[in-house]
Structures are given as structure tokens and as C-alpha cells.
Design a protein around this motif. Structure first.
Motif, mmCIF file in Angstrom:
data_model
loop_
_atom_site.group_PDB
_atom_site.id
_atom_site.type_symbol
_atom_site.label_atom_id
_atom_site.label_comp_id
_atom_site.label_asym_id
_atom_site.label_seq_id
_atom_site.Cartn_x
_atom_site.Cartn_y
_atom_site.Cartn_z
ATOM 1 N N ASP A 1 0.867 -1.195 0.000
ATOM 2 C CA ASP A 1 0.000 0.000 0.000
ATOM 3 C C ASP A 1 0.893 1.230 0.000
ATOM 4 O OD1 ASP A 1 -1.874 -1.933 0.215
ATOM 5 O OD2 ASP A 1 -2.759 -1.223 2.089
ATOM 6 N N GLU A 2 0.889 1.939 -1.096
ATOM 7 C CA GLU A 2 1.736 3.133 -1.182
ATOM 8 C C GLU A 2 0.936 4.373 -0.796
ATOM 9 O OE1 GLU A 2 3.388 2.664 -5.155
ATOM 10 O OE2 GLU A 2 5.120 1.692 -4.205
ATOM 11 N N ASP A 3 1.583 5.495 -0.887
ATOM 12 C CA ASP A 3 0.911 6.747 -0.482
ATOM 13 C C ASP A 3 -0.288 7.053 -1.376
ATOM 14 O OD1 ASP A 3 2.699 7.118 1.516
ATOM 15 O OD2 ASP A 3 4.098 8.263 0.283
ATOM 16 N N HIS A 4 -1.172 7.829 -0.860
ATOM 17 C CA HIS A 4 -2.351 8.325 -1.584
ATOM 18 C C HIS A 4 -3.229 7.184 -2.102
ATOM 19 C CE1 HIS A 4 -0.128 11.994 -1.217
ATOM 20 N NE2 HIS A 4 0.843 11.527 -1.996
ATOM 21 N N GLN B 1 4.806 -0.953 4.257
ATOM 22 C CA GLN B 1 5.494 0.167 3.609
ATOM 23 C C GLN B 1 6.542 0.804 4.529
ATOM 24 O OE1 GLN B 1 3.236 3.624 2.782
ATOM 25 N NE2 GLN B 1 4.771 4.463 1.415
#
Ligand SMILES: [Zn+2]
Length: 235
Positions: free
Chosen positions: A10-13, A49
Motif C-alpha cells: 500500500d503506497e501513499d495516496h 510500507q
């Protein structure tokens, strides 16, 4: 690395990315029922992450268990290496009726130290085992007393106040129990002292010595019971 695992990151935004990584092994035992199993892969693995950790969700195939657990991996030189499973349900062994009768406190303290060890709390498990040993030895000495009434009360108070090493030296008659319990005390004290003397010994050695002490105490007690029960040959 032996296995490939599809993992989610799960990355940013809200951006979700998937990738394939190598892991060294699948857990071979369920951490809840402790049965050797090939766990069911529920198809969910997540690389945390910003961390070097990977978590993979499994289900225990044992019909009497069926619980879900998470295997944790840490990134190594050649991929992810298995670290541990969560949650853990500690296995609690029962002490024998003889030992339970001599020292219920030993049984309770030993059980807690064992649970702490299984949860990875090794720094408190060691002193816990040392405390359990002290209760076992002192309760055994008191159980062997031939004194009664006021004299027994005085002896109990003296034993309680005396250091464990001195108790073993002064009160235990059986040479085998004495020698093993002395050594268990040396290692037990290492768990509580600032400086470790027995650097090549660890919790396993301490537990082995406590186990031997238990066995010798049990043998002595059971032998004494047989001698009382069958003092003479039948005419
Ligand atoms: Zn299970």
C-alpha cells in the motif's frame, strides 16, 4: 529462496501495487494448536510500507483448530526470511501430581515463565524459572521435614529466609538432588545477576537442570512412599 509470494504494497495516496518476492519457507506448525501442518495460503500477503517486514495470512488445516494466523518475515540478503507467527497460544505442560502437591507455587511460577518464553520474553522468562526453582527447592525441603508444631514453623521461617544455595547445602540429603539443584541455581542466578558467569549456557540448560531436579525429587518421593507402603517382605 524456495517460494514465491505475491505481495501487496500500500503506497501513499491510496495507491496499491503488487509484486512477487521470495520467502525461505512456510511455517511448519500452527502457532495456536501446535500441530505440524501445511497451512492453507489465504492469498493475502502484505509488505509493510517503509519497513523490511512481510506478513502473510494462513489458515490452520487442522479441523479442530481452523484458526487464522499471520507469518512474519524479515528481509534478508536473498529475500524474506521467516521470523515468527502470531498470535501464539502457549502450550502449557502439566506438572506431575507429586510435584503439584509439594509445591503449587512452583507449578504456577514455572507455567508463567514458560508462557513468557514462548512469547519471546526471554529476559523475564529466565528470572521466572529461577524463582520457580527457589519455590520448588524450599517447598521440597519443608515437605521433607520431620519436625512438627512450633519446631516446624521455626524451620519454615528459617528456610524461607535462607538463600537458595545455602538451603540446598544445609538441608537436602539426597546427593543427586543436591548436585543438580546446585547447578540449576548457578545458571538461575545468571538470569538475575548483572554479569553473566556461564556465558556458554542458556535457558535450555537451566530448564534441563530444573527438569532433572524435578525428576530426582519425584523419584525420591515415590521411592519413600513405596518403602512406607511395603516395609517388609510378606511372611
Ligand atoms: Zn491449528
Amino acid at each position: 529462496m524456495k517460494k514465491s509470494v505475491k505481495v501487496r504494497i500500500d503506497e501513499d495516496h491510496g495507491v496499491v501495487r503488487t509484486t512477487v518476492v521470495g520467502v525461505d519457507k512456510t511455517p511448519a506448525e500452527c502457532p495456536i494448536c501446535h500441530v505440524a501442518v501445511t497451512p492453507l495460503d489465504l492469498g493475502l500477503a502484505l509488505q509493510i510500507q517503509g519497513e523490511t517486514a512481510l506478513e502473510q495470512v494462513f489458515q490452520c488445516p487442522n479441523e479442530e483448530c481452523q484458526h487464522i494466523f499471520v507469518a512474519r518475515y524479515q528481509e534478508g540478503k536473498q529475500g524474506f526470511e521467516f521470523d515468527s507467527c502470531v498470535p501464539i497460544e502457549p502450550i502449557v505442560g502439566q506438572q506431575s501430581p507429586t510435584i503439584s502437591q509439594i509445591s503449587p507455587d512452583f507449578c504456577l511460577i514455572y507455567e508463567q515463565a514458560d508462557k513468557a518464553e514462548q512469547h519471546g520474553l526471554l529476559l523475564v522468562a529466565g528470572p521466572g524459572y529461577r524463582k520457580a526453582l527457589e519455590f520448588l527447592v524450599k517447598d521440597y525441603i519443608i515437605s521433607e521435614s520431620t519436625e512438627t508444631g512450633k519446631e516446624l514453623a521455626i524451620k519454615k521461617t528459617t528456610v524461607e529466609k535462607t538463600q537458595l544455595g545455602a538451603c540446598i547445602a544445609n538441608y537436602i540429603k539426597s546427593e543427586r538432588i543436591k548436585e543438580i539443584a546446585r547447578r540449576a541455581t548457578w545458571l538461575g542466578n545468571d538470569e538475575t545477576h548483572y554479569v553473566r558467569r556461564w556465558e556458554d549456557k542458556d535457558l535450555k540448560d537451566l530448564k534441563k537442570l530444573i527438569s532433572l531436579t524435578l525428576h530426582w525429587i519425584e523419584i525420591e518421593k515415590l521411592t519413600a512412599e513405596v518403602m512406607v507402603d511395603m516395609p517388609h517382605r510378606k511372611p
